[in-house]
Each structure stands twice: as C-alpha cells, then as structure tokens.
Design a protein around this motif. Structure first.
Motif, mmCIF file in Angstrom:
data_model
loop_
_atom_site.group_PDB
_atom_site.id
_atom_site.type_symbol
_atom_site.label_atom_id
_atom_site.label_comp_id
_atom_site.label_asym_id
_atom_site.label_seq_id
_atom_site.Cartn_x
_atom_site.Cartn_y
_atom_site.Cartn_z
ATOM 1 N N GLY A 34 0.803 -1.208 0.000
ATOM 2 C CA GLY A 34 0.000 0.000 0.000
ATOM 3 C C GLY A 34 0.835 1.255 0.000
ATOM 4 O O GLY A 34 2.063 1.222 -0.121
ATOM 5 N N ALA A 61 0.001 8.560 0.887
ATOM 6 C CA ALA A 61 -1.250 7.870 1.189
ATOM 7 C C ALA A 61 -2.451 8.808 1.081
ATOM 8 O O ALA A 61 -3.541 8.384 0.700
ATOM 9 C CB ALA A 61 -1.189 7.261 2.584
ATOM 10 N N ARG A 62 -2.261 10.091 1.388
ATOM 11 C CA ARG A 62 -3.361 11.048 1.296
ATOM 12 C C ARG A 62 -3.804 11.211 -0.155
ATOM 13 O O ARG A 62 -5.001 11.187 -0.462
ATOM 14 C CB ARG A 62 -2.944 12.400 1.875
ATOM 15 N N ALA A 78 -3.357 9.058 -2.605
ATOM 16 C CA ALA A 78 -3.958 7.788 -3.033
ATOM 17 C C ALA A 78 -5.368 7.633 -2.471
ATOM 18 O O ALA A 78 -6.265 7.157 -3.172
ATOM 19 C CB ALA A 78 -3.075 6.631 -2.582
ATOM 20 N N ARG A 79 -5.570 8.050 -1.217
ATOM 21 C CA ARG A 79 -6.894 7.934 -0.596
ATOM 22 C C ARG A 79 -7.922 8.812 -1.313
ATOM 23 O O ARG A 79 -9.063 8.405 -1.519
ATOM 24 C CB ARG A 79 -6.796 8.300 0.882
ATOM 25 N N VAL A 80 -7.518 10.010 -1.713
ATOM 26 C CA VAL A 80 -8.428 10.918 -2.425
ATOM 27 C C VAL A 80 -8.898 10.262 -3.715
ATOM 28 O O VAL A 80 -10.093 10.287 -4.045
ATOM 29 C CB VAL A 80 -7.733 12.273 -2.708
ATOM 30 N N HIS A 81 -7.997 9.651 -4.459
ATOM 31 C CA HIS A 81 -8.375 9.010 -5.722
ATOM 32 C C HIS A 81 -9.090 7.683 -5.498
ATOM 33 O O HIS A 81 -10.000 7.337 -6.255
ATOM 34 C CB HIS A 81 -7.137 8.806 -6.593
ATOM 35 N N GLN A 82 -8.676 6.932 -4.487
ATOM 36 C CA GLN A 82 -9.289 5.626 -4.206
ATOM 37 C C GLN A 82 -10.781 5.769 -3.919
ATOM 38 O O GLN A 82 -11.592 4.997 -4.408
ATOM 39 C CB GLN A 82 -8.586 4.974 -3.000
ATOM 40 N N PHE A 83 -11.137 6.766 -3.113
ATOM 41 C CA PHE A 83 -12.524 6.909 -2.677
ATOM 42 C C PHE A 83 -13.266 8.069 -3.335
ATOM 43 O O PHE A 83 -14.435 8.293 -3.040
ATOM 44 C CB PHE A 83 -12.559 7.071 -1.154
ATOM 45 N N ASP A 137 -10.425 17.489 -2.660
ATOM 46 C CA ASP A 137 -9.098 17.929 -2.265
ATOM 47 C C ASP A 137 -8.734 19.164 -3.063
ATOM 48 O O ASP A 137 -9.357 19.462 -4.089
ATOM 49 C CB ASP A 137 -8.069 16.814 -2.513
ATOM 50 N N GLU A 168 -13.708 8.738 -8.590
ATOM 51 C CA GLU A 168 -13.238 7.549 -7.880
ATOM 52 C C GLU A 168 -12.413 6.696 -8.845
ATOM 53 O O GLU A 168 -12.905 6.240 -9.872
ATOM 54 C CB GLU A 168 -14.434 6.755 -7.364
ATOM 55 N N PRO A 184 -10.084 3.561 -8.085
ATOM 56 C CA PRO A 184 -9.467 2.632 -7.126
ATOM 57 C C PRO A 184 -8.077 2.193 -7.575
ATOM 58 O O PRO A 184 -7.910 1.596 -8.625
ATOM 59 C CB PRO A 184 -10.426 1.450 -7.100
#
Length: 158
Positions: free
Chosen positions: A99, A105-106, A108-113, A117, A130, A132
């Motif tokens: 991961g 990680a921030r 990646a999290r914005v794009h994952q979910f 931003d 989104e 993932p």
C-alpha cells in the motif's frame, strides 16, 4: 469476497506454519513483491481491480504554452505513485501488506474513494473521480496462491 479471503488465509496459514520463521518471512516478502508488481501493472494499464478503465482526467484549458505551442495532452495518471518508492511492502512473519504510506497515502486515498481535495496549496477544492488504485480481484487471489506455492516449493528444494 471476505469468505474467499478467509479461505485463502486459512489455506496459506496452514502451508506457512510448516516453515521455519526465517523461511516464512522470506516467502511472505516474495509473495508481497509479486502482488506489488501485479498492482503496479494494473495501475499502469489504468484499470480498476475489476478491470474497468479509470475515469479519464478532465480536459485542461491551459494547453497553450509559450508562443502558441500546444502541450502534450495525454499522459498516464499515477506514473510516480506506482513506483516501488511510493507503493511499499510491509511484511512480517504473520502478515503482508502492499500500500501507500505517509504523505503519498493522502493522495492515493483521495483518488481511491473519490474525495474532495485542493489541486494546489491555495487553489480551488475539487471533487475527484473515484479511481481505485488498490484492491483484490479473483486474479489477485490466484496470483497469491500461485506465488505462495512457487516460493514455498523453491524453499523446500534448497
């Protein structure tokens, strides 16, 4: 899907329990590397874990650069994010994880979910689509099984 992961965990746990701790951690590291390589290839192909294409970027309005020159329009998303520098492996004797960690990680999290931003520090807040980056598919579970069997078999032959 959680039933599949539980079954895979039980199967792999029984197989790994037969190994010594040092061999077990080595096999975990090798399986995690194979899983990371697979995730990197999927991100490079711009596909979700289910195989669907990512939502394309919004068209940019500022494509004209200096003196009427037109900039290149298409570029792949997440080129730096998918490198081993950012897509990290953490493996211990009992678990592996692939991961994004830290500041990356921030993003990646914005794009994952598909969160909101800021594009730039003082820029406007934008709702991202989104896309993932990480996830398990049936092919990933098969890859874990095959990789585990291959590496355990190589460890036994040595």
């Amino acid at each position: 899907m959680s039933h599949d992961l539980t079954a895979l965990e039980q199967w792999a746990g029984a197989l790994l329990a037969q190994l010594e701790p040092s061999a077990r951690s080595k096999v975990n590291q090798l399986v995690a590397q194979d899983l990371r390589r697979n995730q990197q290839q999927r991100i490079k192909a711009q596909q979700t874990p289910e195989g669907a294409a990512y939502t394309p970027r919004k068209p940019r309005k500022d494509l004209r650069g200096k003196k009427g020159r037109i900039k290149k329009q298409k570029s792949a998303m997440f080129t730096k994010l998918r490198t081993a520098t950012h897509l990290k492996i953490k493996s211990e004797a009992g678990e592996i994880s692939v991961g994004f960690f830290g500041r990356v990680a921030r993003i990646a999290r914005v794009h994952q979910f598909g969160l909101k931003d800021r594009v730039a520090r003082n820029g406007p807040e934008v709702q991202y689509a989104e896309r993932p980056l990480l996830g398990f598919s049936h092919a990933d579970r098969e890859l874990i099984k095959d990789s585990l069997l291959r590496h355990v078999d190589q460890g036994i032959k040595k």
